[in-house]
Design a protein around this motif. Structure first.
Motif, PDB file in Angstrom:
ATOM      1  N   TYR A 118       8.083  37.464  -7.580  1.00 25.05           N
ATOM      2  CA  TYR A 118       8.223  37.740  -8.998  1.00 25.05           C
ATOM      3  C   TYR A 118       7.019  38.558  -9.462  1.00 25.05           C
ATOM      4  O   TYR A 118       5.922  38.463  -8.886  1.00 25.05           O
ATOM      5  N   LEU A 119       7.212  39.335 -10.523  1.00 31.09           N
ATOM      6  CA  LEU A 119       6.132  40.144 -11.077  1.00 31.09           C
ATOM      7  C   LEU A 119       5.971  39.858 -12.562  1.00 31.09           C
ATOM      8  O   LEU A 119       6.955  39.654 -13.285  1.00 31.09           O
ATOM      9  N   SER A 120       4.723  39.861 -13.011  1.00 33.84           N
ATOM     10  CA  SER A 120       4.400  39.748 -14.427  1.00 33.84           C
ATOM     11  C   SER A 120       3.346  40.787 -14.762  1.00 33.84           C
ATOM     12  O   SER A 120       2.540  41.173 -13.915  1.00 33.84           O
ATOM     13  N   HIS A 121       3.361  41.227 -16.008  1.00 34.36           N
ATOM     14  CA  HIS A 121       2.469  42.301 -16.459  1.00 34.36           C
ATOM     15  C   HIS A 121       1.682  41.817 -17.668  1.00 34.36           C
ATOM     16  O   HIS A 121       2.174  41.045 -18.497  1.00 34.36           O
ATOM     17  N   SER A 122       0.443  42.281 -17.766  1.00 31.16           N
ATOM     18  CA  SER A 122      -0.404  41.950 -18.912  1.00 31.16           C
ATOM     19  C   SER A 122      -1.173  43.195 -19.329  1.00 31.16           C
ATOM     20  O   SER A 122      -1.625  43.971 -18.482  1.00 31.16           O
ATOM     21  N   THR A 123      -1.334  43.358 -20.631  1.00 30.95           N
ATOM     22  CA  THR A 123      -2.150  44.465 -21.129  1.00 30.95           C
ATOM     23  C   THR A 123      -3.605  44.064 -21.309  1.00 30.95           C
ATOM     24  O   THR A 123      -4.484  44.927 -21.325  1.00 30.95           O
ATOM     25  N   ASP A 124      -3.869  42.749 -21.429  1.00 34.70           N
ATOM     26  CA  ASP A 124      -5.240  42.298 -21.678  1.00 34.70           C
ATOM     27  C   ASP A 124      -5.757  41.317 -20.630  1.00 34.70           C
ATOM     28  O   ASP A 124      -6.904  40.876 -20.703  1.00 34.70           O
ATOM     29  N   GLY A 125      -4.931  40.947 -19.647  1.00 31.06           N
ATOM     30  CA  GLY A 125      -5.349  40.020 -18.615  1.00 31.06           C
ATOM     31  C   GLY A 125      -5.219  38.562 -18.982  1.00 31.06           C
ATOM     32  O   GLY A 125      -5.490  37.692 -18.148  1.00 31.06           O
ATOM     33  N   LEU A 126      -4.803  38.268 -20.204  1.00 38.68           N
ATOM     34  CA  LEU A 126      -4.686  36.879 -20.651  1.00 38.68           C
ATOM     35  C   LEU A 126      -3.291  36.531 -21.165  1.00 38.68           C
ATOM     36  O   LEU A 126      -2.927  35.358 -21.195  1.00 38.68           O
ATOM     37  N   HIS A 127      -2.534  37.528 -21.582  1.00 40.85           N
ATOM     38  CA  HIS A 127      -1.193  37.294 -22.107  1.00 40.85           C
ATOM     39  C   HIS A 127      -0.211  38.043 -21.207  1.00 40.85           C
ATOM     40  O   HIS A 127      -0.281  39.267 -21.088  1.00 40.85           O
ATOM     41  N   TRP A 128       0.703  37.282 -20.586  1.00 43.89           N
ATOM     42  CA  TRP A 128       1.541  37.823 -19.519  1.00 43.89           C
ATOM     43  C   TRP A 128       2.999  37.890 -19.936  1.00 43.89           C
ATOM     44  O   TRP A 128       3.505  36.997 -20.623  1.00 43.89           O
ATOM     45  N   ASN A 129       3.670  38.959 -19.517  1.00 46.79           N
ATOM     46  CA  ASN A 129       5.094  39.139 -19.761  1.00 46.79           C
ATOM     47  C   ASN A 129       5.815  39.218 -18.420  1.00 46.79           C
ATOM     48  O   ASN A 129       5.409  39.971 -17.523  1.00 46.79           O
ATOM     49  N   ASP A 130       6.886  38.441 -18.287  1.00 43.74           N
ATOM     50  CA  ASP A 130       7.677  38.468 -17.064  1.00 43.74           C
ATOM     51  C   ASP A 130       8.420  39.793 -16.965  1.00 43.74           C
ATOM     52  O   ASP A 130       9.088  40.207 -17.920  1.00 43.74           O
ATOM     53  N   LEU A 131       8.327  40.456 -15.838  1.00 40.47           N
ATOM     54  CA  LEU A 131       9.109  41.662 -15.610  1.00 40.47           C
ATOM     55  C   LEU A 131      10.488  41.292 -15.070  1.00 40.47           C
ATOM     56  O   LEU A 131      10.724  40.185 -14.600  1.00 40.47           O
ATOM     57  N   ASN A 132      11.409  42.245 -15.165  1.00 43.83           N
ATOM     58  CA  ASN A 132      12.764  42.061 -14.636  1.00 43.83           C
ATOM     59  C   ASN A 132      13.460  40.876 -15.285  1.00 43.83           C
ATOM     60  O   ASN A 132      14.238  40.170 -14.637  1.00 43.83           O
ATOM     61  N   GLY A 133      13.159  40.637 -16.565  1.00 41.23           N
ATOM     62  CA  GLY A 133      13.809  39.532 -17.258  1.00 41.23           C
ATOM     63  C   GLY A 133      13.468  38.174 -16.695  1.00 41.23           C
ATOM     64  O   GLY A 133      14.209  37.207 -16.886  1.00 41.23           O
ATOM     65  N   GLY A 134      12.330  38.084 -15.989  1.00 41.05           N
ATOM     66  CA  GLY A 134      11.963  36.824 -15.361  1.00 41.05           C
ATOM     67  C   GLY A 134      12.654  36.586 -14.036  1.00 41.05           C
ATOM     68  O   GLY A 134      12.482  35.525 -13.433  1.00 41.05           O
ATOM     69  N   GLY A 135      13.442  37.552 -13.565  1.00 38.48           N
ATOM     70  CA  GLY A 135      14.139  37.404 -12.296  1.00 38.48           C
ATOM     71  C   GLY A 135      13.291  37.867 -11.122  1.00 38.48           C
ATOM     72  O   GLY A 135      12.311  38.596 -11.290  1.00 38.48           O
ATOM     73  N   MET A 136      13.675  37.457  -9.924  1.00 35.08           N
ATOM     74  CA  MET A 136      12.934  37.871  -8.733  1.00 35.08           C
ATOM     75  C   MET A 136      13.015  39.383  -8.573  1.00 35.08           C
ATOM     76  O   MET A 136      13.980  40.034  -9.018  1.00 35.08           O
ATOM     77  N   VAL A 137      12.010  39.957  -7.921  1.00 37.96           N
ATOM     78  CA  VAL A 137      11.994  41.398  -7.686  1.00 37.96           C
ATOM     79  C   VAL A 137      12.116  41.736  -6.202  1.00 37.96           C
ATOM     80  O   VAL A 137      12.500  42.850  -5.849  1.00 37.96           O
ATOM     81  N   LEU A 138      11.782  40.797  -5.338  1.00 40.66           N
ATOM     82  CA  LEU A 138      11.971  40.954  -3.900  1.00 40.66           C
ATOM     83  C   LEU A 138      12.435  39.623  -3.334  1.00 40.66           C
ATOM     84  O   LEU A 138      11.979  38.567  -3.783  1.00 40.66           O
ATOM     85  N   ARG A 139      13.329  39.700  -2.359  1.00 40.92           N
ATOM     86  CA  ARG A 139      13.824  38.480  -1.722  1.00 40.92           C
ATOM     87  C   ARG A 139      13.631  38.602  -0.214  1.00 40.92           C
ATOM     88  O   ARG A 139      13.962  39.630   0.390  1.00 40.92           O
ATOM     89  N   SER A 140      13.113  37.556   0.388  1.00 41.82           N
ATOM     90  CA  SER A 140      12.933  37.567   1.832  1.00 41.82           C
ATOM     91  C   SER A 140      14.259  37.286   2.524  1.00 41.82           C
ATOM     92  O   SER A 140      14.949  36.322   2.198  1.00 41.82           O
ATOM     93  N   THR A 141      14.580  38.138   3.473  1.00 35.35           N
ATOM     94  CA  THR A 141      15.791  37.952   4.283  1.00 35.35           C
ATOM     95  C   THR A 141      15.426  37.652   5.732  1.00 35.35           C
ATOM     96  O   THR A 141      16.277  37.724   6.617  1.00 35.35           O
ATOM     97  N   VAL A 142      14.164  37.308   5.981  1.00 32.80           N
ATOM     98  CA  VAL A 142      13.689  37.047   7.344  1.00 32.80           C
ATOM     99  C   VAL A 142      13.073  35.652   7.404  1.00 32.80           C
ATOM    100  O   VAL A 142      12.780  35.030   6.379  1.00 32.80           O
TER     101      VAL A 142
END
Length: 477
Positions: free
Chosen positions: A53-77
Motif C-alpha cells: 500500500y502507498l500513502s502520501h504526505s505533504t508535510d510528513g505528519l498528515h498522510w493520505n491513502d493513495l489508490n483509494g486506500g486499496g493495495m497497489v502491488l500484490r505478491s503472486t510468488v
C-alpha cells in the motif's frame, strides 16, 4: 523603566522557549513548492492486508491513502503475502526497488510456523520510474544460513565504501548453541544475487532483534554519519561512521516511555528543508499503528519528543512496518497521477443483469454471485494510451488490466509496452442497446467492442441486436 524592561525581557524569554519547544514538536511546513513524502507499508494480517500500500504526505505528519486506500502491488510468488516493505533508491535515481518479507499470517501460516519454519526468501519488485513495477521475484537470503528458519523485515542502504547495497534482515537461527533472531547482511548490486550472508547485529544472550533501520545523517549533526534504530526489547539507537564498521550504543527511548514491548518497526523520515527528523514507531501492542517521535538529532536519545496526538494523522488505513521516501517533484507528479483515488466499479451485463464482468484464474467472463466479490471490481483508469479513453484495472490484482489478445480477454499485468496500452484501452460510448448504459469500443480495433459470448468476454464487431445487448453494460458500484 528598568523594572519594565526586565519584565519585558522575561516575557520575551518565555515566549522564545515556548516557540522553540513547539518548533520541535510541530516541524515547520515545507514551502508549497516542495515535494512531499511517500510511504510504502502493509495494513494487517490476511491475504489482503499483507500486500503493498502507498500513502502520501505533504508535510510528513498528515498522510493520505493513495489508490483509494486499496493495495497497489500484490505478491503472486512465495507465500503470496508480503510484510515489512522497504524502498531502495539508486544513488543516481534511475532505479527503485521494494524489498519485503515473504509472509502471509492468517492465510495458511500462523506465528509459530512463521518463527520456526517460514520462507527463507524476500520478495522484490523493481522500477525505473516508481510507478511501473516489474513482476515480483523471490530472493533467497536465508537459505545459506545454518539452521536459518525465516527471513524477516528487510532493509537496504547504499554503501559508498563498497559501491553496492548492504541488504540486511532478521533470521531466526542457531549460532553458538543459541536459537534466536539476529540481523544478517549481504551485499548486492541488483537484488537478484547476494554475497554470503554474515551476522550483522547479535544482542547478548537470548535477546532477539528483528527490526532495524539505518538513516544517514548530514555532517554537523551529532557525532556519527549513520544512526540506526532497532527493536530489541527496547528501541535502541546506535551510531557509526561506516555501515559495515563498528557501531556505538547511544541509548534507547525508554526515557520517553517507549520500549520494544510497546512499539516496533522503526521507520526514519527527514523533514524537507529543516533540521528535523521523525522516527515513526508502530504501536503494535495497542494496535494503534504508527506514531512519529520527533528529534533534531537522531543520535541523541534525550532529544526525542512525543508529539501531541492532534499534531499528526495517519490517514484512513492502518500503517504497519514500512518505509518513507522523500520525493522529488517529478516523482511526486508521477506517483499522484498513477494512483489517484479512483472509484471502484463493477460492470453489469445488460441482458443478464444478475451477472457481472469478473476475472477467474486471469480469464474474464460474466458470472452471477461472484465470490470473492473483488474479482468483479475494477477501477476505470484514464486510458493507458491517453485522455478520453478508459482502462480497467483490477482492484485485487493491482497493475493487472483487462486486455484483449486475439480478440479474447484476459487479466494481464501491465508490461509498460505501447502494445499492451493499446490492447487495454477503450472508448466509453453510449450503450449500443440502451443509451443510458455504456459500451466500450476498442482503441486499436475501433470496429470492435467488448461483448460477452457464451458468458466469456470477447472483442467483436457488432452487427445484430443480440450483439448490441451483449456489448452493453452498466457501470455500477
Amino acid at each position: 523603566m528598568s523594572a519594565l524592561r526586565a519584565r519585558l525581557a522575561a516575557i520575551l524569554l518565555v515566549a522564545c522557549l515556548l516557540f522553540s519547544g513547539q518548533a520541535l514538536i510541530t516541524p515547520q511546513s515545507a514551502a508549497a513548492a516542495d515535494p512531499g513524502y511517500l510511504m510504502v507499508h502493509f495494513t494487517g494480517d490476511g491475504s489482503t492486508g499483507q500486500q503493498m500500500y502507498l500513502s502520501h504526505s505533504t508535510d510528513g505528519l498528515h498522510w493520505n491513502d493513495l489508490n483509494g486506500g486499496g493495495m497497489v502491488l500484490r505478491s503472486t510468488v512465495g507465500t503470496k503475502g508480503v510484510r515489512d516493505p522497504a524502498f531502495v533508491k539508486s544513488p543516481d535515481g534511475s532505479k527503485y526497488w521494494i524489498v519485503a518479507t515473504d509472509l502471509c499470517i492468517g492465510c495458511g501460516q500462523n506465528w509459530d510456523s512463521a518463527v520456526n519454519n517460514a520462507s527463507r526468501n524476500l520478495v522484490v519488485w523493481e522500477s525505473t520510474d516508481l510507478v511501473t513495477w516489474s513482476q515480483p521475484w523471490l530472493l533467497n537470503v536465508a537459505g545459506a544460513i545454518p539452521d536459518g528458519r525465516n527471513a524477516w523485515a528487510p532493509e537496504a542502504i547504499w554503501d559508498p565504501e563498497t559501491n553496492d547495497y548492504v541488504l540486511y534482515w532478521a533470521t531466526n537461527a542457531t549460532l553458538n548453541g543459541v536459537l534466536k533472531h539476529r540481523i544478517y547482511y549481504a551485499r548486492t548490486s541488483d537484488f537478484r544475487t547476494i554475497t554470503t550472508p554474515q551476522v550483522y547485529i547479535d544482542r547478548p544472550g537470548t535477546q532477539n532483534i528483528i527490526d532495524t533501520q539505518i538513516v544517514e545523517v548530514p555532517a554537523g549533526v551529532g557525532s556519527y554519519r549513520y544512526v540506526r534504530a532497532s527493536g530489541d526489547g527496547q528501541i535502541t539507537l546506535e551510531g557509526s561512521n561506516s555501515i559495515l564498521g563498528t557501531w556505538t550504543n547511544l541509548g534507547n527511548l525508554s526515557g520517553i516511555g517507549l520500549t520494544g514491548s510497546q512499539v516496533e518497526g522503526p521507520m526514519w523520515m527527514k523533514f524537507n528543508g529543516t533540521g528535523k527528523w521523525a522516527l515513526y514507531l508502530d504501536q503494535y501492542a495497542s494496535g494503534g499503528g504508527y506514531m512519529p517521535v520527533l528529534t533534531t538529532d537522531p543520535s541523541n536519545p534525550a532529544a526525542y519528543q512525543k508529539p501531541a496526538s492532534t499534531s499528526y494523522n495517519m490517514g484512513g488505513t492502518k500503517k504497519r512496518h514500512g518505509w518513507i521516501l522523500n520525493l522529488t517533484a517529478a516523482e511526486e507528479s508521477r506517483v499522484l497521477a498513477r494512483w489517484p483515488n479512483t472509484a471502484v466499479n463493477r460492470l453489469q451485463s445488460y441482458n443478464f443483469q444478475d451477472r457481472y464482468v469478473r476475472h477467474a484464474n486471469f480469464d474474464v467472463r460474466i458470472d452471477p454471485n461472484v465470490s470473492p466479490v473483488d474479482d468483479s471490481r475494477f477501477r476505470l483508469r484514464p486510458g493507458l494510451t491517453g485522455s478520453g479513453t478508459v482502462s480497467f484495472e483490477s482492484v485485487n490484482f493491482p497493475g493487472y488490466f483487462l486486455r484483449h489478445s486475439n480478440y479474447d480477454f484476459q487479466l494481464v499485468y501491465n508490461d509498460g509496452s505501447s502494445q499492451f496500452a493499446a490492447d487495454a484501452t477503450f472508448r466509453r460510448v453510449a450503450g449500443l442497446a440502451d443509451s443510458t448504459w455504456s459500451s466500450f469500443q476498442s482503441y486499436n480495433h475501433p470496429d470492435r467492442y467488448i461483448r460477452h459470448y457464451a458468458y466469456e468476454l470477447r472483442l467483436d464487431p457488432i452487427t445484430t441486436a443480440t450483439g448490441r445487448s451483449d456489448a452493453t453494460f452498466r457501470v455500477t458500484s
